[in-house]
Design a protein around this motif. Structure first.
Motif, short mmCIF file in Angstrom:
data_model
loop_
_atom_site.label_atom_id
_atom_site.label_comp_id
_atom_site.label_asym_id
_atom_site.label_seq_id
_atom_site.Cartn_x
_atom_site.Cartn_y
_atom_site.Cartn_z
N PRO A 113 14.38 16.14 -3.25
CA PRO A 113 13.84 16.75 -4.46
C PRO A 113 14.95 16.91 -5.50
CG PRO A 113 14.20 18.42 -2.79
CD PRO A 113 14.67 17.10 -2.21
N ASP A 114 14.57 17.08 -6.74
CA ASP A 114 15.57 17.32 -7.77
C ASP A 114 16.03 18.77 -7.65
OD1 ASP A 114 15.37 14.77 -8.75
OD2 ASP A 114 13.64 15.29 -9.99
N LEU A 115 17.08 18.94 -6.89
CA LEU A 115 17.54 20.30 -6.68
C LEU A 115 18.46 20.74 -7.81
CD1 LEU A 115 18.32 20.27 -2.85
CD2 LEU A 115 16.32 21.18 -4.02
N SER A 165 10.41 27.58 -2.18
CA SER A 165 10.34 27.66 -3.64
C SER A 165 10.99 26.45 -4.31
CB SER A 165 11.00 28.94 -4.13
OG SER A 165 11.04 28.94 -5.53
N LEU A 166 12.10 25.98 -3.75
CA LEU A 166 12.78 24.80 -4.31
C LEU A 166 11.89 23.57 -4.22
CD1 LEU A 166 16.47 25.19 -3.05
CD2 LEU A 166 15.67 25.27 -5.41
N GLU A 224 12.29 31.73 -8.68
CA GLU A 224 13.07 32.64 -7.85
C GLU A 224 12.26 33.20 -6.68
OE1 GLU A 224 16.50 34.10 -8.63
OE2 GLU A 224 16.43 32.05 -9.40
N PHE A 225 12.95 33.46 -5.56
CA PHE A 225 12.31 34.13 -4.44
C PHE A 225 12.00 35.57 -4.84
CE2 PHE A 225 12.94 37.13 -0.92
CZ PHE A 225 12.00 36.70 -0.03
N ARG A 226 10.78 36.02 -4.49
CA ARG A 226 10.40 37.40 -4.84
C ARG A 226 10.21 38.27 -3.60
NH1 ARG A 226 6.95 38.14 -9.21
NH2 ARG A 226 7.97 37.66 -11.18
#
Lengths: 156, 138
Positions: free
Chosen positions: A16-18, A94-95, A101-103
């Motif tokens: 993936p486009d990280l 999430s990525l 962002e992680f919540r």
């Protein structure tokens, strides 16, 4: 047919486009300049205000304990480490999905809950709850606590 | 022959439609401000309708879960061996009616209805909510 084809199909990884890896400042754990009494009050209040909260831990995203409010039956260092592991999974999800962002993440087991909330980019609030906890109330109450904790951490 | 997944999604749609129509139906009760179907084992809502920008029904659901639990525990402590049919909470300007579901598939759920005191007929609203609860299939 080459011998390679006899294996079961394998999943080929897709890159993936990280975004570039985030460089975080030094660990918050063991930092003597943090406002520990104010943080302690927040954690204690959380336990008092929501019946069923057994304890809560503030840890870094590196898995190291900052401070805690848990009874002796629970190991706060373990909880901080597990919170970071939960965060790691959440961040990867999430990525991949591009959801930012992680919540928050909740684990429900046969006789209890373990919930992890993001406290700014660098810390995590984890809460251990009894099975009878009003988890909706926890989800309404904990994010503002996490926000206040993030402010307290940023104030140093 | 339809695949089992098709049967499943068909049933799922039917159930959701039933819940949505029940909530919509409840909003036609005179003076209704909002309605929620709540799971009192977790405090989470299965569905909401109505509400206002000031009144968040998910907050009301989580808070009233503690009310329902306290009352159920009290009944248990008194060894009354009975169930709650409904609960009425009267405010200065509102009525709140809580009605636990009785059907076998509604176990652990309650309906929470907020009414405007001036615009509603309490007896009629209570009767309508009972009918809606009886017809609600999950």
């Amino acid at each position: 047919m080459s011998t390679g084809d006899t294996f079961l199909p394998r999943r080929t990884s897709q890159r993936p486009d990280l975004p570039p890896p985030v460089t975080l400042p030094p660990s918050l754990a063991g930092n003597p300049s943090l406002p520990y009494p104010a943080i302690g009050t927040e954690l204690h209040e959380l336990r008092l205000q929501i019946p069923g909260v057994q304890g809560s831990v503030l840890g870094g995203v590196d898995g190291l304990l900052i401070t805690h409010d848990v009874p002796s039956a629970l190991d706060p260092d373990d909880l901080a480490a597990m919170a970071a592991a939960t965060f790691g999974l959440g961040r990867q999800v999430s990525l991949r999905l591009g959801q930012g962002e992680f919540r928050q993440s909740t684990v429900r087991n046969q006789s209890g809950y373990f919930a992890v909330y993001a406290v700014g980019p660098q810390a995590l609030l984890s809460v251990v709850g009894a099975d009878a906890i009003n988890v909706a109330r926890l989800h309404l109450h904990a994010p503002p606590v996490a926000e206040r904790l993030a402010k307290l951490l940023a104030s140093t | 022959m339809p695949l089992s997944s098709e049967i499943f999604s068909f049933n799922l749609e039917r159930h959701v439609a039933n819940l949505d129509s029940a909530l919509k139906d409840a909003m036609t009760i005179d003076g209704a401000i909002g309605i929620a179907l709540v799971d009192y084992t977790s405090g989470m809502t299965l569905g909401v309708a109505g509400g206002t920008p000031e009144i968040d029904l998910t907050v009301a659901a989580a808070g009233n879960t503690d009310v329902v639990r306290a009352k159920m525990r009290t009944i248990e402590m008194l060894k009354l061996n009975d169930d709650i049919e409904d609960m009425l909470i009267t405010l200065g300007s509102q009525y709140h009616i809580i009605r636990p579901l009785n059907g076998s598939n509604g176990k652990g759920l309650f309906l929470y209805l907020m009414l405007s005191k001036t615009r509603s007929n309490l007896a009629l609203a209570r009767h309508r909510l009972r009918t809606i609860e009886e017809q609600l299939e999950l």
